[in-house]
Structure formats: structure tokens, C-alpha cells
Design a protein around this motif. Structure first.
Motif, mmCIF file in Angstrom:
data_model
loop_
_atom_site.group_PDB
_atom_site.id
_atom_site.type_symbol
_atom_site.label_atom_id
_atom_site.label_comp_id
_atom_site.label_asym_id
_atom_site.label_seq_id
_atom_site.Cartn_x
_atom_site.Cartn_y
_atom_site.Cartn_z
ATOM 1 N N ARG A 9 3.749 9.584 -8.022
ATOM 2 C CA ARG A 9 4.577 9.697 -9.230
ATOM 3 C C ARG A 9 3.717 9.931 -10.463
ATOM 4 O O ARG A 9 4.069 10.741 -11.325
ATOM 5 N N ILE A 10 2.584 9.240 -10.568
ATOM 6 C CA ILE A 10 1.688 9.430 -11.706
ATOM 7 C C ILE A 10 1.213 10.881 -11.760
ATOM 8 O O ILE A 10 1.201 11.500 -12.832
ATOM 9 N N THR A 11 0.849 11.430 -10.617
ATOM 10 C CA THR A 11 0.390 12.817 -10.565
ATOM 11 C C THR A 11 1.484 13.776 -11.012
ATOM 12 O O THR A 11 1.237 14.705 -11.797
ATOM 13 N N ILE A 12 2.702 13.550 -10.543
ATOM 14 C CA ILE A 12 3.822 14.432 -10.898
ATOM 15 C C ILE A 12 4.158 14.309 -12.387
ATOM 16 O O ILE A 12 4.387 15.317 -13.067
ATOM 17 N N ILE A 13 4.187 13.090 -12.901
ATOM 18 C CA ILE A 13 4.491 12.892 -14.327
ATOM 19 C C ILE A 13 3.420 13.547 -15.189
ATOM 20 O O ILE A 13 3.734 14.189 -16.200
ATOM 21 N N VAL A 17 0.849 -1.200 0.000
ATOM 22 C CA VAL A 17 0.000 0.000 0.000
ATOM 23 C C VAL A 17 0.884 1.249 0.000
ATOM 24 O O VAL A 17 0.601 2.226 -0.709
ATOM 25 N N TRP A 18 1.962 1.222 0.775
ATOM 26 C CA TRP A 18 2.904 2.349 0.777
ATOM 27 C C TRP A 18 3.450 2.589 -0.626
ATOM 28 O O TRP A 18 3.508 3.721 -1.107
ATOM 29 N N GLU A 19 3.841 1.498 -1.303
ATOM 30 C CA GLU A 19 4.382 1.632 -2.656
ATOM 31 C C GLU A 19 3.324 2.120 -3.632
ATOM 32 O O GLU A 19 3.599 2.937 -4.512
ATOM 33 N N LEU A 20 2.079 1.642 -3.471
ATOM 34 C CA LEU A 20 1.000 2.122 -4.339
ATOM 35 C C LEU A 20 0.778 3.626 -4.164
ATOM 36 O O LEU A 20 0.554 4.344 -5.140
ATOM 37 N N ARG A 21 0.839 4.095 -2.930
ATOM 38 C CA ARG A 21 0.690 5.541 -2.684
ATOM 39 C C ARG A 21 1.830 6.321 -3.353
ATOM 40 O O ARG A 21 1.623 7.385 -3.922
#
Length: 154
Positions: free
Chosen positions: A74-78, A65-69
């Protein structure tokens, strides 16, 4: 009175002026390619983790879950970086188009062209800043987990 068309020399000079923004468009295209590749890899990892999270125990689930967050961040920043890079490309394209319009129509658009180029550069700078931020965030997932390092030292 018949309007005169610009001579070949004038058009050649305009093409010369337009080369720098066109090189910038090439660089932006390469940046977009890199960003799209990173986004693709992140999305692939998210899909893999979404399937894996249901098969793990509670201890592993919290790490996943930590990695998914982290991946969601990262998706938002990209996406922000992609938007800024595309916006920069649009502004740069407008600069090139306005150079030719100004030449062909004998318009004095130097101030507008300069302002659009400045905006294009600022958007590109912002896109690169977001790219750098995304790289920094991605490094958080690469570090070896402390619990694994503790196992090695035992």
C-alpha cells in the motif's frame, strides 16, 4: 517601435481561460490531502505492527508479517499515486503560466499548452487509478479472517 502591452480585456480573457486548470489544481490538492492522510495511517499501522510482532507467538506472527507485506504494498502504491498527482499539478501549473506568457509576449503556444494539459490529465488519471488500486488492496486487510469465522461456526 514600442511594443504594445496587452489590454485589460486580453488579460481578463486569459484569467478566464486559466480558471479551469486552477479548479483542477484545487481538485489535485484535495487528492493529495487524501493520499497523504492514507499514507499517514498506513505508516502508523506499520509502526504498531513492528512493535507487536516481537510480542506474539509464531501463529500470530505469520498473520502480522502478511499484514506488514500488505501495508508495504500500500505504501508503494500510495507513493506512486502521490508522485503522479504532484506531476499532474506541476503540468497544470505550467499550463496556467504558459497561458499568461503567451498572452503577454504575443506567442503562439496553443499546441504546447494543449499538449501539457493532456499530459496533466493523463497523469491525474493514472494517479486516480493507483488510488483505486490502493483502496482495493486496503480492503484485503479488512476482511474477517477465515480462522475467526471458523471459530464462530463451531
Amino acid at each position: 517601435m514600442i511594443p504594445t502591452l496587452p489590454g485589460i480585456t486580453t488579460v481578463a480573457q486569459t484569467i478566464t481561460l486559466a480558471l479551469s486548470p486552477i479548479f483542477m489544481l484545487t481538485a489535485i490538492g484535495q487528492l493529495l490531502n487524501v493520499l497523504a492522510g492514507r499514507l499517514s495511517r498506513v505508516v502508523d499501522r506499520v509502526r504498531a505492527l513492528e512493535q507487536e510482532i516481537h510480542q506474539r507467538g509464531d501463529g500470530d506472527r505469520s498473520r502480522l508479517v502478511w499484514e506488514l507485506r500488505l501495508l508495504d504494498r500500500r505504501i508503494t502504491i500510495i507513493n506512486a499515486s502521490l508522485f503522479l498527482a504532484v506531476s499532474s499539478a506541476v503540468m497544470t501549473s505550467l499550463v496556467v503560466a504558459l497561458l499568461f506568457v503567451a498572452t503577454l509576449a504575443h506567442l503562439h503556444l496553443a499546441t504546447l499548452v494543449a499538449l501539457l494539459f493532456i499530459v496533466a490529465m493523463l497523469l491525474l488519471i493514472a494517479s486516480l487509478a493507483y488510488f483505486m488500486m490502493e483502496v482495493r488492496v486496503s480492503l484485503q486487510a479488512i476482511h474477517v479472517r477465515k480462522d475467526l469465522l471458523d471459530l464462530v461456526s463451531e
